[in-house]
Design a protein around this motif. Sequence first.
Motif, PDB file in Angstrom:
ATOM      1  N   SER A   1       0.844  -1.266   0.001  1.00 57.98           N
ATOM      2  CA  SER A   1       0.016  -0.144   0.089  1.00 57.98           C
ATOM      3  C   SER A   1       1.028   1.364   0.084  1.00 57.98           C
ATOM      4  CB  SER A   1      -0.744   0.055   1.329  1.00 57.98           C
ATOM      5  OG  SER A   1      -0.287   0.439   2.194  1.00 57.98           O
ATOM      6  N   ASN A   2      -0.044   2.386  -0.106  1.00 58.00           N
ATOM      7  CA  ASN A   2       1.084   3.724  -0.163  1.00 58.00           C
ATOM      8  C   ASN A   2       0.771   4.497   1.098  1.00 58.00           C
ATOM      9  OD1 ASN A   2      -1.715   4.430  -0.515  1.00 58.00           O
ATOM     10  ND2 ASN A   2      -1.180   6.118  -2.046  1.00 58.00           N
ATOM     11  N   ARG A   3       0.314   3.749   2.360  1.00 58.45           N
ATOM     12  CA  ARG A   3       0.135   4.406   3.318  1.00 58.45           C
ATOM     13  C   ARG A   3       1.501   4.700   4.062  1.00 58.45           C
ATOM     14  NH1 ARG A   3      -5.035   1.633   6.609  1.00 58.45           N
ATOM     15  NH2 ARG A   3      -6.689   2.187   4.952  1.00 58.45           N
ATOM     16  N   ALA A   4       1.543   5.665   5.031  1.00 57.86           N
ATOM     17  CA  ALA A   4       2.929   6.106   5.518  1.00 57.86           C
ATOM     18  C   ALA A   4       3.581   4.989   6.420  1.00 57.86           C
ATOM     19  CB  ALA A   4       2.718   7.329   6.624  1.00 57.86           C
ATOM     20  N   ASP A   5       2.751   4.030   7.117  1.00 58.42           N
ATOM     21  CA  ASP A   5       3.698   3.181   7.758  1.00 58.42           C
ATOM     22  C   ASP A   5       3.940   1.768   6.791  1.00 58.42           C
ATOM     23  OD1 ASP A   5       1.000   2.439   7.672  1.00 58.42           O
ATOM     24  OD2 ASP A   5       0.782   2.024   9.313  1.00 58.42           O
ATOM     25  N   ALA A   6       3.450   1.762   5.613  1.00 53.32           N
ATOM     26  CA  ALA A   6       3.634   0.840   4.632  1.00 53.32           C
ATOM     27  C   ALA A   6       5.136   0.428   4.385  1.00 53.32           C
ATOM     28  CB  ALA A   6       2.852   0.818   3.091  1.00 53.32           C
ATOM     29  N   GLY A   7       5.212  -1.109   4.707  1.00 53.26           N
ATOM     30  CA  GLY A   7       6.768  -1.619   4.106  1.00 53.26           C
ATOM     31  C   GLY A   7       6.876  -2.418   2.625  1.00 53.26           C
ATOM     32  N   PRO A   8       7.795  -2.844   2.667  1.00 55.89           N
ATOM     33  CA  PRO A   8       7.783  -3.521   1.153  1.00 55.89           C
ATOM     34  C   PRO A   8       6.990  -4.904   1.262  1.00 55.89           C
ATOM     35  CG  PRO A   8       9.881  -3.585   2.402  1.00 55.89           C
ATOM     36  CD  PRO A   8       9.018  -2.962   3.079  1.00 55.89           C
ATOM     37  N   ALA A   9       6.809  -5.308   0.037  1.00 58.83           N
ATOM     38  CA  ALA A   9       6.035  -6.559  -0.032  1.00 58.83           C
ATOM     39  C   ALA A   9       7.072  -7.608  -0.542  1.00 58.83           C
ATOM     40  CB  ALA A   9       4.870  -6.600  -0.946  1.00 58.83           C
ATOM     41  N   PRO A  10       6.913  -8.897   0.005  1.00 63.63           N
ATOM     42  CA  PRO A  10       7.749 -10.172  -0.525  1.00 63.63           C
ATOM     43  C   PRO A  10       7.893 -10.121  -1.901  1.00 63.63           C
ATOM     44  CG  PRO A  10       6.107 -10.983   0.849  1.00 63.63           C
ATOM     45  CD  PRO A  10       6.048  -9.377   1.036  1.00 63.63           C
ATOM     46  N   LEU A  11       8.802 -10.473  -2.785  1.00 64.95           N
ATOM     47  CA  LEU A  11       8.750 -10.808  -4.170  1.00 64.95           C
ATOM     48  C   LEU A  11       9.441 -12.180  -4.498  1.00 64.95           C
ATOM     49  CD1 LEU A  11       8.285 -10.048  -7.045  1.00 64.95           C
ATOM     50  CD2 LEU A  11      10.551  -8.962  -6.962  1.00 64.95           C
ATOM     51  N   ALA A  12       8.998 -13.200  -4.889  1.00 63.84           N
ATOM     52  CA  ALA A  12       9.519 -14.327  -5.477  1.00 63.84           C
ATOM     53  C   ALA A  12       8.969 -14.606  -6.944  1.00 63.84           C
ATOM     54  CB  ALA A  12       9.252 -15.646  -4.509  1.00 63.84           C
ATOM     55  N   LEU A  13      10.061 -14.728  -7.772  1.00 64.84           N
ATOM     56  CA  LEU A  13       9.765 -15.087  -9.129  1.00 64.84           C
ATOM     57  C   LEU A  13      10.844 -16.193  -9.665  1.00 64.84           C
ATOM     58  CD1 LEU A  13       9.237 -11.719 -11.027  1.00 64.84           C
ATOM     59  CD2 LEU A  13       7.446 -13.407 -10.848  1.00 64.84           C
ATOM     60  N   LYS A  14      10.391 -17.193 -10.683  1.00 67.97           N
ATOM     61  CA  LYS A  14      11.317 -17.879 -11.303  1.00 67.97           C
ATOM     62  C   LYS A  14      10.802 -18.054 -12.523  1.00 67.97           C
ATOM     63  CE  LYS A  14      12.026 -20.987  -7.054  1.00 67.97           C
ATOM     64  NZ  LYS A  14      13.436 -20.528  -6.838  1.00 67.97           N
ATOM     65  N   GLY A  15      12.038 -18.368 -13.494  1.00 65.54           N
ATOM     66  CA  GLY A  15      11.831 -18.475 -14.997  1.00 65.54           C
ATOM     67  C   GLY A  15      13.002 -18.764 -15.370  1.00 65.54           C
ATOM     68  N   ARG A  16      12.965 -18.516 -16.840  1.00 61.65           N
ATOM     69  CA  ARG A  16      14.367 -18.844 -17.488  1.00 61.65           C
ATOM     70  C   ARG A  16      14.669 -17.641 -18.535  1.00 61.65           C
ATOM     71  NH1 ARG A  16      15.912 -24.247 -18.250  1.00 61.65           N
ATOM     72  NH2 ARG A  16      14.541 -25.548 -17.293  1.00 61.65           N
ATOM     73  N   ALA A  17      15.945 -17.354 -18.627  1.00 62.25           N
ATOM     74  CA  ALA A  17      16.664 -16.344 -19.438  1.00 62.25           C
ATOM     75  C   ALA A  17      17.083 -16.886 -20.760  1.00 62.25           C
ATOM     76  CB  ALA A  17      17.745 -15.587 -18.586  1.00 62.25           C
ATOM     77  N   GLU A  18      16.828 -16.289 -21.929  1.00 63.60           N
ATOM     78  CA  GLU A  18      17.020 -16.908 -23.266  1.00 63.60           C
ATOM     79  C   GLU A  18      16.950 -18.300 -23.247  1.00 63.60           C
ATOM     80  OE1 GLU A  18      18.234 -14.762 -25.487  1.00 63.60           O
ATOM     81  OE2 GLU A  18      18.238 -12.828 -24.169  1.00 63.60           O
ATOM     82  N   GLY A  19      15.774 -18.872 -22.760  1.00 59.34           N
ATOM     83  CA  GLY A  19      15.445 -20.301 -22.949  1.00 59.34           C
ATOM     84  C   GLY A  19      16.311 -21.304 -22.320  1.00 59.34           C
ATOM     85  N   THR A  20      17.278 -20.856 -21.605  1.00 65.27           N
ATOM     86  CA  THR A  20      18.332 -21.869 -21.240  1.00 65.27           C
ATOM     87  C   THR A  20      18.602 -21.678 -19.732  1.00 65.27           C
ATOM     88  OG1 THR A  20      20.367 -20.410 -21.819  1.00 65.27           O
ATOM     89  CG2 THR A  20      19.541 -22.007 -23.409  1.00 65.27           C
ATOM     90  N   ALA A  21      19.083 -20.350 -19.339  1.00 65.55           N
ATOM     91  CA  ALA A  21      19.288 -20.099 -17.964  1.00 65.55           C
ATOM     92  C   ALA A  21      18.288 -20.197 -17.100  1.00 65.55           C
ATOM     93  CB  ALA A  21      20.248 -19.149 -17.974  1.00 65.55           C
TER      94      ALA A  21
END
Length: 255
Positions: free
Chosen positions: A146-166
């Motif tokens: 949220s954008n409230r004054a006491d708001a902190g960051p949210a956890p982020l988790a992503l997985k995938g591939r780079a250029e089809g290999t990595a």
Amino acid sequence: MLFRSVSTPAATPTVAPISATGAAPASDDRLISWRLLSVRDVDLALKPGEPLRLKTGGTTLTDLNARVLLDEQGRFNLQNAVSQPVVGPAAGTPTPPTAAAERPPADLQIGAIELRQGRVQFTDRFVKPSYSTLLTDLEGRLGAFSNRADAGPAPLALKGRAEGTALVDISGELNPITAPRQLDIKATARDLELPPLSTYSVKYTGHPIERGKLNMDLHYQVKPDGQLSATNQIVLHQLSFGDEVKGSPASLPVR
């Protein structure tokens, strides 16, 4: 005016294909598009003289396509897309007070966002030398923020591939709607095949890449003063160059 809408469960809504174009030069492709967008438990309130209030229970994006650019000043093109300049009246024209001008800042509470089968073209011009990569098969989740004054960051988790290999793993925390932005993200890529990057190696060394793999660790962090810092560590394995390309911008003894 008060508007309240609660959607049906995520499995049932039918949403037409939607695309949005960001603030980019006419020569650029679409900034972002997706096949299916599902937003659940939307609570929106609009009243004269009061802040806009928006609360969502959760969002699912399916088949996302995006172009993400980090420029030389450390600014993302996504920020430009939502930061349009306000055009004032012509010279000599009085500016009457409006309800919109007097309205307090919006109150935004955004539920968790889930990504399914994402595809992102990412270009980084902040770190030198700059680089670009295509991320596919992205799956993951950004927690509520949220954008409230006491708001902190949210956890982020992503997985995938780079250029089809990595294999790519992105984790950390961020809040894209606070000022300054809250961001502390680490990204790793393992076993990226290097021959597809021969265009860059010819430009900087005069030789194509015949074989080799790359492991990469990146860290982006926005400091309390709003400044972005970026670090990267790159490890090359079994790198082998081909014959010199005649007429290339550079020619280094890298064999």
